[in-house]
Design a protein around this motif. Sequence first.
Motif, PDB file in Angstrom:
ATOM      1  N   ARG A   8      53.787  -5.826 -13.306  1.00  0.00           N
ATOM      2  CA  ARG A   8      53.083  -4.876 -14.163  1.00  0.00           C
ATOM      3  C   ARG A   8      52.019  -5.567 -14.999  1.00  0.00           C
ATOM      4  NH1 ARG A   8      58.506  -2.249 -16.023  1.00  0.00           N
ATOM      5  NH2 ARG A   8      58.937  -0.920 -14.263  1.00  0.00           N
ATOM      6  N   LEU A  56      48.011  -2.365 -12.494  1.00  0.00           N
ATOM      7  CA  LEU A  56      47.529  -1.003 -12.695  1.00  0.00           C
ATOM      8  C   LEU A  56      46.016  -0.940 -12.545  1.00  0.00           C
ATOM      9  CD1 LEU A  56      48.143   1.924 -13.385  1.00  0.00           C
ATOM     10  CD2 LEU A  56      47.964   1.337 -15.800  1.00  0.00           C
ATOM     11  N   LEU A  84      50.850   0.167  -6.314  1.00  0.00           N
ATOM     12  CA  LEU A  84      51.756   1.142  -6.928  1.00  0.00           C
ATOM     13  C   LEU A  84      53.203   0.710  -6.782  1.00  0.00           C
ATOM     14  CD1 LEU A  84      50.158   4.579  -5.950  1.00  0.00           C
ATOM     15  CD2 LEU A  84      50.316   3.559  -8.235  1.00  0.00           C
ATOM     16  N   THR A  85      53.527   0.174  -5.618  1.00  0.00           N
ATOM     17  CA  THR A  85      54.895  -0.309  -5.395  1.00  0.00           C
ATOM     18  C   THR A  85      55.231  -1.430  -6.370  1.00  0.00           C
ATOM     19  OG1 THR A  85      54.749   0.218  -3.039  1.00  0.00           O
ATOM     20  CG2 THR A  85      56.469  -1.317  -3.702  1.00  0.00           C
ATOM     21  N   ILE A 140      55.390   0.072 -10.053  1.00  0.00           N
ATOM     22  CA  ILE A 140      56.572   0.893 -10.317  1.00  0.00           C
ATOM     23  C   ILE A 140      57.832   0.039 -10.338  1.00  0.00           C
ATOM     24  CG2 ILE A 140      58.024   2.740  -9.401  1.00  0.00           C
ATOM     25  CD1 ILE A 140      55.430   4.041  -8.349  1.00  0.00           C
ATOM     26  N   CYS A 141      57.949  -0.849  -9.343  1.00  0.00           N
ATOM     27  CA  CYS A 141      59.144  -1.687  -9.278  1.00  0.00           C
ATOM     28  C   CYS A 141      59.123  -2.737 -10.382  1.00  0.00           C
ATOM     29  CB  CYS A 141      59.239  -2.373  -7.913  1.00  0.00           C
ATOM     30  SG  CYS A 141      59.488  -1.209  -6.554  1.00  0.00           S
TER      31      CYS A 141
END
Length: 199
Positions: A77, A90, A186-187, A190-191
Amino acid sequence: MCMRKCSKCIGITLFPLAACAIVSNILLYFPNGQVLQLSKITDLVWFFHGILGAGVLVILPACMMLGAGGAGCCANRCGRPWAGVESSMLLSVVLAVLGFAGGVYCAVISSLGLIGGPLCDTGDGEYLYPFRNDTLEDNYLFNQTTWSICKEPENIILWNIVLFSILLAIGVIEAILCFIQVISGLTGFICGTCMRKRK
């Protein structure tokens, strides 16, 4: 799961594609290598689909992917500072969406350019689009005998077909690569997991 190599590979691949798109779009302004009046150049060229769409809008995510790819891991992230900008997954996803849009834009305009045909002089000194009203079945692309209708610029039909086809292929490839990066990003976002190497 760390996807550094995937992101870096996509970023490296996008750079030459974007450069080829920009060059191809510029060549469309000079039919058969000639310098013409602006009113005698095919109108779809002015949409800058290769320069802006498949060029600038794709170079931005490519730079980000290279930065994220060199960050030790791109599936997290929070990224790291890169070129003064926080290189986060992001942001990478947002730019990849921008690149995807640019690729699709280039592909759509290139398709319209191929279907509609070029602006040319049919022999009476007036420049028009002789193939714009053709149906898909009777399109000039499938009937090379109709190409002789365009007298000037010389070889304008072949010139347009080759360059618009190149731009179409580039746009599709860029859109696919950017879409892969969107899913990957996105994977990872999110993870929020990253297997880092431990000494």
